[in-house]
Structure formats: C-alpha cells, structure tokens
Design a protein around this motif. Structure first.
Motif, PDB file in Angstrom:
ATOM      1  N   ILE A 104       0.839  -1.211   0.000  1.00  0.00           N
ATOM      2  CA  ILE A 104       0.000   0.000   0.000  1.00  0.00           C
ATOM      3  C   ILE A 104       0.867   1.251   0.000  1.00  0.00           C
ATOM      4  CG2 ILE A 104      -1.718   1.283   1.316  1.00  0.00           C
ATOM      5  CD1 ILE A 104      -2.811  -1.406   2.300  1.00  0.00           C
ATOM      6  N   ALA A 105       1.972   1.220   0.765  1.00  0.00           N
ATOM      7  CA  ALA A 105       2.854   2.392   0.812  1.00  0.00           C
ATOM      8  C   ALA A 105       3.517   2.635  -0.530  1.00  0.00           C
ATOM      9  CB  ALA A 105       3.915   2.195   1.895  1.00  0.00           C
ATOM     10  N   GLN A 106       3.850   1.568  -1.270  1.00  0.00           N
ATOM     11  CA  GLN A 106       4.442   1.761  -2.592  1.00  0.00           C
ATOM     12  C   GLN A 106       3.442   2.380  -3.560  1.00  0.00           C
ATOM     13  OE1 GLN A 106       7.706  -1.906  -2.515  1.00  0.00           O
ATOM     14  NE2 GLN A 106       6.233  -1.775  -4.167  1.00  0.00           N
ATOM     15  N   ILE A 107       2.172   2.006  -3.441  1.00  0.00           N
ATOM     16  CA  ILE A 107       1.140   2.617  -4.289  1.00  0.00           C
ATOM     17  C   ILE A 107       1.060   4.121  -4.016  1.00  0.00           C
ATOM     18  CG2 ILE A 107      -1.327   2.682  -4.774  1.00  0.00           C
ATOM     19  CD1 ILE A 107      -1.460  -0.290  -4.204  1.00  0.00           C
ATOM     20  N   VAL A 108       1.044   4.484  -2.730  1.00  0.00           N
ATOM     21  CA  VAL A 108       0.959   5.905  -2.370  1.00  0.00           C
ATOM     22  C   VAL A 108       2.210   6.654  -2.807  1.00  0.00           C
ATOM     23  CG1 VAL A 108       0.734   7.515  -0.449  1.00  0.00           C
ATOM     24  CG2 VAL A 108      -0.571   5.378  -0.452  1.00  0.00           C
ATOM     25  N   ALA A 109       3.382   6.020  -2.605  1.00  0.00           N
ATOM     26  CA  ALA A 109       4.631   6.694  -2.980  1.00  0.00           C
ATOM     27  C   ALA A 109       4.734   6.865  -4.490  1.00  0.00           C
ATOM     28  CB  ALA A 109       5.816   5.870  -2.464  1.00  0.00           C
ATOM     29  N   THR A 110       4.273   5.897  -5.246  1.00  0.00           N
ATOM     30  CA  THR A 110       4.289   6.035  -6.700  1.00  0.00           C
ATOM     31  C   THR A 110       3.360   7.155  -7.153  1.00  0.00           C
ATOM     32  OG1 THR A 110       4.768   3.668  -6.927  1.00  0.00           O
ATOM     33  CG2 THR A 110       3.919   4.804  -8.858  1.00  0.00           C
ATOM     34  N   ALA A 111       2.217   7.262  -6.493  1.00  0.00           N
ATOM     35  CA  ALA A 111       1.278   8.343  -6.847  1.00  0.00           C
ATOM     36  C   ALA A 111       1.837   9.714  -6.482  1.00  0.00           C
ATOM     37  CB  ALA A 111      -0.056   8.119  -6.153  1.00  0.00           C
ATOM     38  N   ASP A 112       2.619   9.806  -5.401  1.00  0.00           N
ATOM     39  CA  ASP A 112       3.148  11.089  -4.947  1.00  0.00           C
ATOM     40  C   ASP A 112       4.428  11.491  -5.671  1.00  0.00           C
ATOM     41  OD1 ASP A 112       1.039  11.231  -3.207  1.00  0.00           O
ATOM     42  OD2 ASP A 112       2.169  10.508  -1.461  1.00  0.00           O
ATOM     43  N   PHE A 113       5.329  10.542  -5.901  1.00  0.00           N
ATOM     44  CA  PHE A 113       6.666  10.890  -6.404  1.00  0.00           C
ATOM     45  C   PHE A 113       6.994  10.257  -7.760  1.00  0.00           C
ATOM     46  CE2 PHE A 113       6.776  10.711  -1.739  1.00  0.00           C
ATOM     47  CZ  PHE A 113       7.063  12.046  -1.457  1.00  0.00           C
ATOM     48  N   GLY A 114       6.104   9.452  -8.293  1.00  0.00           N
ATOM     49  CA  GLY A 114       6.371   8.830  -9.572  1.00  0.00           C
ATOM     50  C   GLY A 114       7.009   7.457  -9.422  1.00  0.00           C
ATOM     51  N   HIS A 115       7.254   6.840 -10.581  1.00  0.00           N
ATOM     52  CA  HIS A 115       7.762   5.467 -10.576  1.00  0.00           C
ATOM     53  C   HIS A 115       9.189   5.368 -10.052  1.00  0.00           C
ATOM     54  CE1 HIS A 115       8.396   1.340 -11.864  1.00  0.00           C
ATOM     55  NE2 HIS A 115       9.497   1.737 -12.503  1.00  0.00           N
ATOM     56  N   ASN A 116       9.985   6.412 -10.262  1.00  0.00           N
ATOM     57  CA  ASN A 116      11.383   6.349  -9.850  1.00  0.00           C
ATOM     58  C   ASN A 116      11.547   6.234  -8.345  1.00  0.00           C
ATOM     59  OD1 ASN A 116      12.259   6.526 -12.491  1.00  0.00           O
ATOM     60  ND2 ASN A 116      12.313   8.783 -12.468  1.00  0.00           N
ATOM     61  N   ALA A 117      10.563   6.633  -7.569  1.00  0.00           N
ATOM     62  CA  ALA A 117      10.675   6.542  -6.110  1.00  0.00           C
ATOM     63  C   ALA A 117      10.620   5.108  -5.624  1.00  0.00           C
ATOM     64  CB  ALA A 117       9.552   7.358  -5.466  1.00  0.00           C
ATOM     65  N   VAL A 118      10.010   4.223  -6.416  1.00  0.00           N
ATOM     66  CA  VAL A 118       9.872   2.809  -6.021  1.00  0.00           C
ATOM     67  C   VAL A 118      10.761   1.927  -6.890  1.00  0.00           C
ATOM     68  CG1 VAL A 118       8.264   0.898  -5.759  1.00  0.00           C
ATOM     69  CG2 VAL A 118       7.541   3.223  -5.180  1.00  0.00           C
ATOM     70  N   GLY A 119      10.690   2.104  -8.193  1.00  0.00           N
ATOM     71  CA  GLY A 119      11.564   1.387  -9.116  1.00  0.00           C
ATOM     72  C   GLY A 119      11.384  -0.124  -9.065  1.00  0.00           C
ATOM     73  N   THR A 120      12.480  -0.832  -8.882  1.00  0.00           N
ATOM     74  CA  THR A 120      12.475  -2.302  -8.913  1.00  0.00           C
ATOM     75  C   THR A 120      11.755  -2.926  -7.724  1.00  0.00           C
ATOM     76  OG1 THR A 120      14.637  -2.320  -7.817  1.00  0.00           O
ATOM     77  CG2 THR A 120      14.617  -2.432 -10.228  1.00  0.00           C
ATOM     78  N   LEU A 121      11.346  -2.139  -6.759  1.00  0.00           N
ATOM     79  CA  LEU A 121      10.624  -2.697  -5.609  1.00  0.00           C
ATOM     80  C   LEU A 121       9.270  -3.261  -6.011  1.00  0.00           C
ATOM     81  CD1 LEU A 121      11.438  -0.145  -2.753  1.00  0.00           C
ATOM     82  CD2 LEU A 121      12.515  -2.344  -3.261  1.00  0.00           C
ATOM     83  N   TRP A 122       8.759  -2.828  -7.183  1.00  0.00           N
ATOM     84  CA  TRP A 122       7.506  -3.440  -7.646  1.00  0.00           C
ATOM     85  C   TRP A 122       7.726  -4.900  -8.038  1.00  0.00           C
ATOM     86  CZ3 TRP A 122       3.107  -1.945  -6.279  1.00  0.00           C
ATOM     87  CH2 TRP A 122       2.786  -0.609  -6.146  1.00  0.00           C
ATOM     88  N   PHE A 123       8.870  -5.181  -8.651  1.00  0.00           N
ATOM     89  CA  PHE A 123       9.193  -6.591  -8.917  1.00  0.00           C
ATOM     90  C   PHE A 123       9.426  -7.347  -7.605  1.00  0.00           C
ATOM     91  CE2 PHE A 123      12.602  -9.749  -9.282  1.00  0.00           C
ATOM     92  CZ  PHE A 123      12.005 -10.670 -10.133  1.00  0.00           C
ATOM     93  N   ALA A 124      10.090  -6.692  -6.673  1.00  0.00           N
ATOM     94  CA  ALA A 124      10.418  -7.348  -5.405  1.00  0.00           C
ATOM     95  C   ALA A 124       9.165  -7.666  -4.590  1.00  0.00           C
ATOM     96  CB  ALA A 124      11.363  -6.471  -4.592  1.00  0.00           C
ATOM     97  N   ILE A 125       8.158  -6.786  -4.649  1.00  0.00           N
ATOM     98  CA  ILE A 125       6.967  -7.015  -3.828  1.00  0.00           C
ATOM     99  C   ILE A 125       6.207  -8.244  -4.289  1.00  0.00           C
ATOM    100  CG2 ILE A 125       5.310  -5.631  -5.156  1.00  0.00           C
ATOM    101  CD1 ILE A 125       5.709  -5.601  -1.324  1.00  0.00           C
ATOM    102  N   TRP A 126       6.179  -8.513  -5.603  1.00  0.00           N
ATOM    103  CA  TRP A 126       5.496  -9.712  -6.089  1.00  0.00           C
ATOM    104  C   TRP A 126       6.341 -10.963  -5.845  1.00  0.00           C
ATOM    105  CZ3 TRP A 126       0.681  -8.858  -6.468  1.00  0.00           C
ATOM    106  CH2 TRP A 126       0.197  -7.644  -6.936  1.00  0.00           C
ATOM    107  N   LEU A 127       7.653 -10.823  -5.938  1.00  0.00           N
ATOM    108  CA  LEU A 127       8.533 -11.940  -5.592  1.00  0.00           C
ATOM    109  C   LEU A 127       8.344 -12.332  -4.131  1.00  0.00           C
ATOM    110  CD1 LEU A 127      10.894 -13.850  -6.317  1.00  0.00           C
ATOM    111  CD2 LEU A 127      12.449 -12.017  -5.605  1.00  0.00           C
ATOM    112  N   GLN A 128       8.220 -11.336  -3.260  1.00  0.00           N
ATOM    113  CA  GLN A 128       8.014 -11.601  -1.847  1.00  0.00           C
ATOM    114  C   GLN A 128       6.671 -12.274  -1.599  1.00  0.00           C
ATOM    115  OE1 GLN A 128      10.285 -10.870   0.766  1.00  0.00           O
ATOM    116  NE2 GLN A 128       8.867 -12.141   1.922  1.00  0.00           N
ATOM    117  N   LEU A 129       5.644 -11.902  -2.355  1.00  0.00           N
ATOM    118  CA  LEU A 129       4.331 -12.519  -2.184  1.00  0.00           C
ATOM    119  C   LEU A 129       4.390 -14.012  -2.507  1.00  0.00           C
ATOM    120  CD1 LEU A 129       1.276 -12.410  -1.703  1.00  0.00           C
ATOM    121  CD2 LEU A 129       1.015 -11.765  -4.114  1.00  0.00           C
ATOM    122  N   PHE A 130       5.028 -14.355  -3.620  1.00  0.00           N
ATOM    123  CA  PHE A 130       5.127 -15.765  -3.987  1.00  0.00           C
ATOM    124  C   PHE A 130       6.003 -16.535  -2.996  1.00  0.00           C
ATOM    125  CE2 PHE A 130       3.933 -14.047  -8.223  1.00  0.00           C
ATOM    126  CZ  PHE A 130       2.807 -14.827  -8.432  1.00  0.00           C
TER     127      PHE A 130
END
Length: 332
Positions: free
Chosen positions: A37-63
């Motif tokens: 949820i925090a990555q969604i908010v941070a992406t909306a506030d600061f753009g994709h560069n604020a999160v970057g590869t953490l979007w791949f990491a969050i799904w890897l962590q889920l699996f």
C-alpha cells in the motif's frame, strides 16, 4: 504422474503450533500489505522512480510467502527447500535495497515502505536460516524448540504411505520374519538392540485341512504289514494321545504333547510390557527405506514399549510393532 503427496490435504497445525512460523507468517503478511500500500501511495506522490524495482520485489516476496506456507502445510520441506532458499536469498537482497532507498526520506509513504521491507528482510533471514539447517544442527534444534514438532527435518523427505513389512507379516512385529521364513530386513541402529522381531506364521497353518487328511487316509493304499518308523516304533495303528509315540517323553516334538513343558510366555505381547501409552500429535508415514518404522494417524493411541532416545518402540491397536519418532508422540 502427479507429484508425490499431491492427493493429501494441507494441514496448518504445524504453523499454528510452531511459534517461529506462526509469528513470522503473520508479520510477513502484515509487512507485505504495509509495503504494498505504501508503494502505491509513494508512486502516486513521487512517480515510478521513487519505487523502481521494488515493484518486482513485492510480487517476488508474495510468492515466497505463499510458497513457505504451502511447504509447511504440506510437510514437504525437503522437496521445496532449495527453491525457498534461492528465492528467499534474492528477496533479502531486494528487501535491503528497499530499506536503503526509502528510509530517512522524511516522507510518510516512503517511511512506511522502509518499515515494511525491514520487517520482510528479518522474516526472510529467519526462513533462510531454518531451511538451510541440517537435521542435527544447533540452529534447527533452537528453531524446533519454539514449537511442538510435527514437521519432517529439512534434510529428509516426507515418506509416502506404502505397505510396510510390519503389515505383511502374520505377527505384527514384522522386523524380518515373514510367512515363508526369515526375511531380508537388516539391522537398524535406531532399535538400540532392544526390539525383538516378531514371530513368523504358525507352521501348523500350512498343514492341509482336517477333511483333506481324512479323505486321503480313507482312500490311501493299504499297507501289507505294520509300518515301522525310523526309531522302530509301530506306526500302523492309530496314533492317539495315549499311543507310545505320544505318551513316551521325548518321542513327540513340541506341540504333539511330548517333550519338556514349554516355558511361560514372556513375549512383548503381554500387558506388563507396555508401561506407557502415547497419543500421536501428528500423522506420520513410515519410510520405505526402513521396514522397522510404522505409520500412524493423528490422534491414534499406541502402547509404548521403550521410550528411550529419539525413536520409541511402539505397538498400534492392530498389533503392529515398530519404531516411531518421539517428537510426534505425547505420553498420556
């Protein structure tokens, strides 16, 4: 062919009764939602560069979380430990990167991302430490001290339920004797030289039925004269309990009425040989490589012959004798 154990139901009891997996699973799920949820908010506030590869990491962590829960519920640690160790190690790296990129940014959303990934990093480290532990290691002993057992060691595969030598023998003890004679079961050091193998089938069971013996005697050839045995005794007359062969001590073997009296039954089948009773905390499937082990279901009550060491000598209600892991049993 389907994977081994795919037809068995998942059992979440080992997770609920093991404090390590209970708390790490709960913390992992909560931390994942916080970071997501925090990555969604941070992406909306600061753009994709604020999160970057953490979007791949969050799904890897889920699996990874789902894989660990499934592995524990199916008791298939040895089968999936390599995948969990590999993806767990990669997730630790991404978690550290996520903390480093988002901590001390003076932003609430990024600080929440850092908090979520920090908790996930600690959980992943504990999981990797457990799944890389060997069966006799100190780390595995410390981890298992937080629970009540029920999981196969990481270095050992769960056994599939197959017919055991104990069940094929006429006497429940199994242990190397079969209906045809002495079997090929070898010596097992887990028995501590105190578990005697069971007795094979009764030789009298292989004798022909009484009706068949009577028919054969009725139509058999008539002897021209009295028959004599190797000892010189007359065997042509009917041999009853009062015949010379039966009445003379030493002429008849055991079971025919002669010979010295049999000693009292001191086998392990007597009630005095079972000083303890134990209840199975979890189901266990005997190893196909060790015919001395026995399988049992959760909640089954068994008699305990010897409870020294990690493997106890037990007797099931159906008379099957064998050894069982002590961490699966509880004395009642």
């Amino acid at each position: 062919m389907p994977p081994r154990g795919s037809n068995e139901r998942l059992d979440f009891t080992p997770i609920l009764t093991h404090y390590l997996f209970l708390f790490t699973s709960v913390f992992a799920v909560l931390a994942w939602f916080i970071a997501f949820i925090a990555q969604i908010v941070a992406t909306a506030d600061f753009g994709h560069n604020a999160v970057g590869t953490l979007w791949f990491a969050i799904w890897l962590q889920l699996f990874l979380i789902l894989g660990v829960v499934y592995t524990l519920a199916s008791d298939s640690i040895a089968m999936h430990r390599l995948q969990i160790i590999t993806f767990g190690s990669v997730s630790i790296v991404f978690a550290i990167i996520g903390v480093d990129r988002t901590i001390f940014t003076h932003s609430a959303s990024l600080d929440a991302v850092a908090a979520g990934w920090l908790i996930l990093a600690m959980v992943d480290i504990l999981w990797v430490l457990y799944f890389t532990s060997e069966e006799d290691s100190l780390s595995l002993y410390l981890f298992n001290s937080l629970g009540t057992g029920g999981l196969s060691p990481p270095s050992r595969r769960r056994r599939t339920r197959t017919a055991s030598v104990h069940n094929s023998a006429s006497y429940g003890g199994g242990g190397g004797y079969s209906a045809a004679g002495i079997g090929s079961a070898g010596y097992d050091t887990k028995l501590n030289n105190s578990f005697a193998p069971g007795i094979g089938s009764n030789p009298l069971d292989n004798a022909p039925p009484q009706s068949q013996r009577s028919a054969n005697s009725a139509v058999g050839p008539v002897s021209p004269g009295p028959a004599h045995s190797a000892l010189g005794a007359d065997t042509s007359a009917p041999q009853g309990i009062n015949s010379p062969l039966m009445s003379t001590p030493g002429n008849a073997g055991i079971g025919a009425g002669g010979g010295p009296p049999l000693p009292a039954d001191t086998s392990i089948g007597s009630d005095s040989a079972y000083p303890y009773k134990a209840k199975a905390l979890y189901a266990y499937t005997a190893s196909t490589d060790d015919p001395n082990e026995i399988s049992f279901s959760k909640g089954e009550i068994m008699d305990i012959i010897d409870k020294n060491g990690k493997w106890w000598q037990a007797r099931k209600e159906d008379g099957t004798l064998g050894i069982a892991p002590s961490n699966y049993l509880q004395i009642i």
